[in-house]
Design a protein around this motif. Structure first.
Motif, PDB file in Angstrom:
ATOM      1  N   LEU A 145     -14.326 -31.917 -12.601  1.00 29.11           N
ATOM      2  CA  LEU A 145     -14.272 -32.274 -14.024  1.00 29.11           C
ATOM      3  C   LEU A 145     -12.824 -32.377 -14.502  1.00 29.11           C
ATOM      4  O   LEU A 145     -12.491 -33.252 -15.304  1.00 29.11           O
ATOM      5  N   LEU A 170     -19.125 -36.726 -12.135  1.00 25.06           N
ATOM      6  CA  LEU A 170     -20.089 -35.919 -12.874  1.00 25.06           C
ATOM      7  C   LEU A 170     -21.396 -35.731 -12.122  1.00 25.06           C
ATOM      8  O   LEU A 170     -22.342 -35.155 -12.654  1.00 25.06           O
ATOM      9  N   TYR A 205     -16.903 -30.377 -20.277  1.00 26.01           N
ATOM     10  CA  TYR A 205     -17.976 -31.341 -20.040  1.00 26.01           C
ATOM     11  C   TYR A 205     -18.359 -32.053 -21.336  1.00 26.01           C
ATOM     12  O   TYR A 205     -18.587 -33.278 -21.342  1.00 26.01           O
TER      13      TYR A 205
END
Length: 629
Positions: free
Chosen positions: A430, A458, A488
Motif C-alpha cells: 500500500l 490492492l 487504504y
C-alpha cells in the motif's frame, strides 16, 4: 532408498494449569530463556521486478543456496550445491568401486560399469608395476592389498556421509519454510506464482548474547517489487531485561561477522569497491571463501557493527544484481521468541509479576520508563488462542512467549513469523501504491501506470489468505497498528479521482481522434474530389517550360497520363488509410513473458510434508538419518 526424519516438532500442546498457584513477590530481576530473534527487513525495488531473473542471478552467483516457488514442489539450487552434489556422487562411486575391489570375487566388468576412469587408472598402474618388476626383478611385498583399501574405503565413506549431511541441511532449510508457507496459505494464493523464496548464504556472527552462532538469511522476492529479508538469529540461554531490550531492533551489536565472498563482492561493487579488496582477508570454509569483519574494522569508518550491518551488505548486493535503486526507505520489524522464565517465577505467573517489565519490552522502552497501567494492559494483549503461548504485537516489534518451553524451535516460531510478514507485505504494498500514485496526475502515461499499479497493489490487502486459527487476527492487528486502514481509505479516494481523470482524458482523446478523422476526410474531399486530378495535372503542365518537361517525363515513366492519374489516386487512398489507422487505434506493446526457470535443477529431490505440526523429510537415494532443525 527413502529417507524419513523428523525436522523440528513444531508441537503446540495445551498445557494444563496447575491447581495451585504459588505467589512470588517481585523482589527479583526478570530473567527469561531465549529461543530466538527474527529481524524482518522490508524494502521496495520498484514494480515490474523480474523475480525469476533476479533469483537466477542469486543462485548462479552463489549468493543463495536453495530457492523455490510456493506454486510448485520443485526446488532449485545454487552452483555451490550442484558442486557438493557432484562431489557426493563421486564419493559414492568410489566407495562402491573399493567395495567391489576388496570383495572375494571382484568383477572387472562391474568395476568398469561403476567407473571406467578408475578402472583404467588402476589397470595402467598395475601394468606399469608388472613391467617394472619384469625388468628390475621381482620385488617382494608382504603388505596385504586389502589393508590400505579398507582404510581408504573408511575415509571415503566418512567424506560421503559428511557431504550427504551438508546436502540434507541445504535441502531441509531450503524446503522447510516454503512447505510451511504452502500449508499456512490457501492454495488459491499461489495460482499466480506471487513470489519466490530463497535461502541465502549463512552469516557467522559472534556477540555477547549468543556467542558464536550462524544467521539464517531468508529472502522473499514478490512480484510487486516488495522484498522481505529475514535474519534468524539465536538468543542467549538466559536473558535479563537489558539483554532482551538489546535484541529488540537491528542495533544489536556484534563482535564480528563472517560473510561469504560472493555476497561481499557484490556489495562492494554496489559501492564502487573492487572485489580483490576482500581476498586478502578471506579463509576457505566448505569450498567457499569468507570475509571476517570485526567491530574494530567498523570503528575505523566510525561505524558500529550490528545486525543492521548484515542487512546492509545483503541489500547492497541485491540492488547491484537487480540493477535497481531503492524506491523508498527500508523498515525493520523485530520478533523475539522467549521461553520459560529462568527466574524464580513459574510459567504464566511471570507475566503478572513482571508485567511492567514486559510492557516496557513490548514498547522497546528503557527500564526506568513509567508506563500507565491501561497502556501496559494494551501492550500485553495476547493474540494467540493456545493456553501456554502468548504473542504481544506492537507497531515495530513483537514478542512471542512459550511459558513452559526452553529449547529453540524454528518451526513453531514460523507459525507466528509468517502472518506477521504477510501483514508487513500488505503494508509495504500500500505504501508503494501511495508513493507512485501521489505524483501520477501529470501525464497520461503516468496516469494509466498508476491505475494499473492500484489494481495490482490492492489485490492482497484484506484478502483472507491465511486459514490458521490465529493468523487472520495477527495480520489484522499489525496492519491496524501500522495505520493501514487510514492509508487504504486514502487510496480508495484516490481511486475515485483517478477514475474521473481517466474517464475525462479518455473522452478528450476520443474527441481529438474523431476531429482528426473528420478533418482528414474533409481534406481528402477538398484536395481530390472537387478538382479532378486530370485537370490539376494539365494546369500544372501549362505553368511554364519546366513544369511541362516534368509532366512529360512523369507521363513517359508511368506510360501515359491515365496511369499517372491512377497512381495518384492509389497513393492518396493508401495515405488516407494509414492516417486513419494511426489516429484511430492505439498500438499495444508486446512484452515477452519472462522465463520461469531459475538456478539449477537438483537430481536429489526432497519432499517435506507437514502433518499435525510435525515436519517429515523424505529424500531420494539417501540413508535413514535423523535431522533436527
Amino acid at each position: 532408498m527413502n529417507l524419513r526424519g523428523l525436522v523440528g516438532s513444531g508441537r503446540r500442546k495445551r498445557s494444563e494449569r496447575s491447581p495451585e498457584v504459588v505467589q512470588v513477590e517481585a523482589s527479583h530481576e526478570l530473567l527469561m530463556t531465549g529461543r530466538g530473534s527474527y529481524y524482518t527487513y522490508s524494502f521496495d525495488l520498484g514494480p515490474q521486478l523480474d523475480i525469476f531473473k533476479l533469483a537466477d542471478k542469486l543462485l548462479t552467483k552463489d549468493l543463495a543456496t536453495i530457492a523455490a516457488s510456493p506454486a510448485t514442489d520443485q526446488l532449485r539450487v545454487g552452483r555451490h550445491v550442484i558442486k557438493a552434489e557432484k562431489a557426493q556422487r563421486e564419493a559414492e562411486s568410489l566407495d562402491e568401486f573399493i567395495s567391489e575391489m576388496v570383495s572375494d570375487h571382484p568383477s572387472l566388468r562391474r568395476l568398469f560399469r561403476i567407473s571406467k576412469k578408475l578402472s583404467l587408472s588402476i589397470g595402467y598402474a598395475a601394468a606399469k608395476d608388472k613391467l617394472r618388476s619384469r625388468f628390475q626383478g621381482n620385488v617382494s611385498d608382504d603388505t596385504p592389498l586389502t589393508n590400505p583399501l579398507e582404510e581408504t574405503k573408511k575415509i571415503v565413506k566418512e567424506s560421503s556421509g559428511m557431504l550427504q549431511k551438508t546436502l540434507m541441511d541445504y535441502h531441509i532449510y531450503g524446503a522447510l519454510r516454503t512447505r510451511i508457507e504452502q500449508k499456512e496459505h490457501f492454495p488459491r494464493y499461489f495460482n499466480s506464482e506471487p513470489y519466490i523464496r530463497l535461502e541465502m548464504q549463512q552469516v557467522l556472527i559472534s556477540d555477547s548474547i549468543a556467542g558464536d552462532s550462524p544467521i539464517e538469511v531468508s529472502l522473499m522476492l514478490h512480484r510487486s517489487g516488495i522484498c522481505i529479508l529475514t535474519l534468524s538469529v539465536e538468543a542467549g540461554s538466559e536473558l535479563d531485561f537489558d539483554g532482551i531490550l538489546s535484541m529488540s531492533g537491528g542495533s544489536r551489536k556484534l563482535d564480528l561477522m563472517k560473510i561469504s565472498i560472493p555476497v561481499m563482492s557484490n556489495y562492494g561493487r554496489s559501492r564502487g569497491i573492487k572485489p580483490s579488496k576482500y581476498r586478502g582477508k578471506s579463509k576457505s570454509r566448505s569450498e567457499l571463501k569468507w570475509v571476517t569483519i570485526t567491530k574494530e574494522d567498523a570503528q575505523e569508518y566510525d561505524e558500529t557493527l550490528s545486525i543492521r550491518s548484515v542487512f546492509q551488505v545483503y541489500l547492497g548486493a541485491l540492488t547491484h544484481l537487480s540493477s535497481r535503486d531503492l524506491k523508498s526507505e527500508w523498515h525493520c520489524y523485530t520478533t523475539l521468541s522467549l521461553g520459560a522464565p529462568a527466574c524464580p517465577c513459574r510459567g504464566r505467573e511471570c507475566r503478572d509479576i513482571h508485567k511492567s517489565d514486559f510492557a516496557r519490552l513490548a514498547a522497546r522502552a528503557k527500564k526506568d520508563t513509567d508506563i500507565a497501567s491501561s497502556v501496559e494492559t494494551e501492550l500485553l494483549e495476547n493474540y494467540l488462542k493456545l493456553q501456554d503461548r502468548e504473542l504481544w504485537i506492537s507497531s515495530g516489534s513483537a514478542i512471542a512467549v512459550a511459558w513452559s518451553e526452553k529449547r529453540t524451535d524454528w518451526t513453531e516460531d514460523l507459525h507466528n513469523i509468517i502472518p506477521l510478514e504477510s501483514a508487513i507485505l500488505q503494508v509495504r504494498q500500500l505504501e508503494q501504491v501511495d508513493s507512485i500514485t501521489s505524483a501520477a496526475v501529470v501525464r497520461d502515461k503516468n496516469l494509466f501506470k498508476a491505475q494499473n499499479i492500484l489494481a495490482v497493489g490492492l489485490q492482497e490487502y484484506r484478502r483472507n489468505l491465511l486459514p490458521g486459527p490465529d493468523a487472520p487476527t495477527i495480520v489484522e492487528t499489525l496492519t491496524k497498528k501500522q495505520g493501514t486502514p487510514e492509508l487504504y481509505d486514502r487510496l480508495m479516494d484516490r481511486v475515485k479521482v483517478l477514475e474521473s481523470l481517466v474517464s475525462t482524458r479518455y473522452s478528450r482523446t476520443q474527441s481529438r481522434r474523431s476531429m482528426a478523422i473528420a478533418i482528414s476526410g474533409f481534406l481528402a474531399v477538398l484536395l481530390f474530389l472537387l478538382p479532378r486530378i486530370t485537370d490539376s495535372v494539365r494546369t500544372f503542365s501549362e505553368q511554364g517550360d519546366w513544369p511541362l518537361k516534368a509532366s512529360m517525363k512523369v507521363d513517359e515513366f508511368f506510360g501515359g497520363r491515365g496511369s499517372v492519374v491512377l497512381w495518384i489516386y492509389l497513393i492518396a487512398i493508401i495515405a488516407f488509410f494509414i492516417a486513419f489507422v494511426v489516429v484511430s487505434f492505439r498500438p499495444r506493446r508486446f512484452r515477452p513473458v519472462p522465463a520461469k526457470k531459475f538456478g539449477y535443477k537438483t537430481d536429489r529431490d526432497i519432499d517435506i510434508v507437514l502433518v499435525d505440526s510435525a515436519v517429515e523429510s523424505e529424500c531420494l537415494r539417501s540413508e535413514k538419518v535423523p535431522a533436527d532443525v
